[in-house]
Design an enzyme around this catalytic site. Structure first.
Site, mmCIF file in Angstrom:
data_model
loop_
_atom_site.group_PDB
_atom_site.id
_atom_site.type_symbol
_atom_site.label_atom_id
_atom_site.label_comp_id
_atom_site.label_asym_id
_atom_site.label_seq_id
_atom_site.Cartn_x
_atom_site.Cartn_y
_atom_site.Cartn_z
ATOM 1 N N THR A 257 32.206 28.201 17.911
ATOM 2 C CA THR A 257 33.074 27.144 18.514
ATOM 3 C C THR A 257 32.205 25.920 18.763
ATOM 4 O OG1 THR A 257 34.363 28.974 19.232
ATOM 5 C CG2 THR A 257 34.694 26.696 20.335
ATOM 6 N N SER B 263 30.960 33.788 14.735
ATOM 7 C CA SER B 263 30.011 34.799 15.194
ATOM 8 C C SER B 263 30.831 36.083 14.967
ATOM 9 C CB SER B 263 29.448 34.734 16.320
ATOM 10 O OG SER B 263 30.040 34.920 17.529
ATOM 11 N N THR C 247 30.570 32.377 20.797
ATOM 12 C CA THR C 247 30.290 33.049 21.883
ATOM 13 C C THR C 247 30.774 34.896 21.947
ATOM 14 O OG1 THR C 247 32.600 32.653 22.414
ATOM 15 C CG2 THR C 247 30.943 31.167 23.425
ATOM 16 N N ASP C 248 31.316 34.978 20.582
ATOM 17 C CA ASP C 248 32.020 36.326 20.526
ATOM 18 C C ASP C 248 30.968 37.487 20.335
ATOM 19 O OD1 ASP C 248 34.550 35.411 20.806
ATOM 20 O OD2 ASP C 248 35.070 35.204 18.993
#
Ligand code: SIN
Length: 316
Positions: free
Chosen positions: A14, A61, A94-95
């Site tokens: 992101t 990710s 972030t995932d």
């Protein structure tokens, strides 16, 4: 004295996302802006000292692959070995950031800082969080004595060993659970609360590190995660056994408890030679071992990190 370089490796996420409208913080496409453009858009980077930029991947990710992990580990090892490099910053979605962080700590065990950073809002947002996170990550990577793999998000430093994404939307999306954060970044200054991550030493790690340094692709073992819940059955385990699964991590309930049907299937898998690890689906705490336990616990690792650990162990 000449300031050493910080290497910034871009992998997407992101932080490199683009939306059609500046007011849209969720309807964006991740991994659109290249690392050069991302850094060029942060005026304060001019005061960050010398940096060297490289795009290792450009992905959301959620689609993280073993091939990208291997490439990342190779580039991290390459740059860490250079005497003109003080540390590495990795921009990441972030995932799955916590999995990549744990993987890199396991295989590289860096004695210089490797700082993963990210954003919860795309680069095109009215108030993107990526630029501040990037500056904070640079501050950590330039901090004297910093070492190991850490994550920096929303002014907080987390160790690769404990970091976990805990929020779907808020800017401060990560937690270190019971352990608490490693420290904070305040106006460019690092306030350290705990020691930098070390550990995960051992023959297995050294074997993996050597493989990560080589150009040959290791065959990653088939390790899956199954979960305990009300009405759980052994169906998933049976299906995976039929596929030749090599390892299973179970996200158990509470202190490692399992529905008797799922437990029976896992014991059958273990008896058949499949490595089975019991983690907990609870956000905090760990599975505390009891005498007579038949399935080993994850030694505090979350299900996703226990899976990485088990894959590395099977690889070695
Ligand atoms: C991703 O993980 O690549 C997308 C989500 C994010 O970075 O917050």
């Amino acid at each position: 004295m000449k300031l050493k370089k910080i290497v910034i490796l871009g992998t997407g996420g992101t932080i490199a996302g683009r939306a059609a409208s500046a007011s849209d913080n969720i309807g964006y496409t991740a991994a659109q802006v290249g690392i050069e453009q991302l850094v060029a858009a942060i005026p304060a980077m001019a005061q960050a000292g010398p940096v060297l930029l490289e795009q290792v991947a450009q992905i959301d990710s959620k689609d993280m692959s073993f091939a990208v992990w291997e490439q990342l580990a190779r580039r991290v090892n390459y740059f860490l070995a250079r005497s003109d490099v003080a540390g590495i910053v990795i921009t990441h979605g972030t995932d799955t950031l916590e999995e990549t962080a744990f993987f890199l700590q396991s295989v590289c065990q860096p004695d210089k800082p490797v700082v993963l950073t990210c954003a919860m809002r795309p680069a095109t947002a009215l108030a993107p969080d990526g630029p501040q996170n990037m500056l904070d990550a640079i501050a950590v990577s330039r901090h004297a004595g910093a070492k190991g793999v850490v994550a920096v998000c929303a002014g907080t430093i987390h160790s690769a060993l404990e970091v976990q994404k805990v929020h779907t939307y808020q800017l401060d999306a990560f937690s270190s659970g019971d352990a608490g954060p490693l420290g904070y970044v305040e106006e460019g200054a690092v306030r350290l609360l705990r020691n930098w991550p070390t550990g995960l030493q051992g023959q297995a790690r050294i074997a993996i590190r050597n493989r990560a340094n080589s150009t040959t692709m290791p065959d990653w073992p088939h390790v899956e995660i199954v979960m305990n819940y009300a009405g759980a059955s052994g169906a998933m385990v049976e299906a995976l056994l039929a596929q030749g699964v090599q390892g299973l991590v179970v996200a158990a309930t509470g202190n490692g408890t399992l529905h008797h049907s799922l437990e029976a299937a896992l014991l059958k898998a273990q008896a058949a030679g499949v490595k089975v690890i019991r983690a907990t689906r609870c956000l905090n705490g760990r599975v505390l071992p009891k005498p007579g336990d038949t399935l080993p616990d994850s030694k505090g690792l979350t299900p996703v990190k226990a899976r990485v650990e088990l894959m590395l162990r099977l690889l070695a």
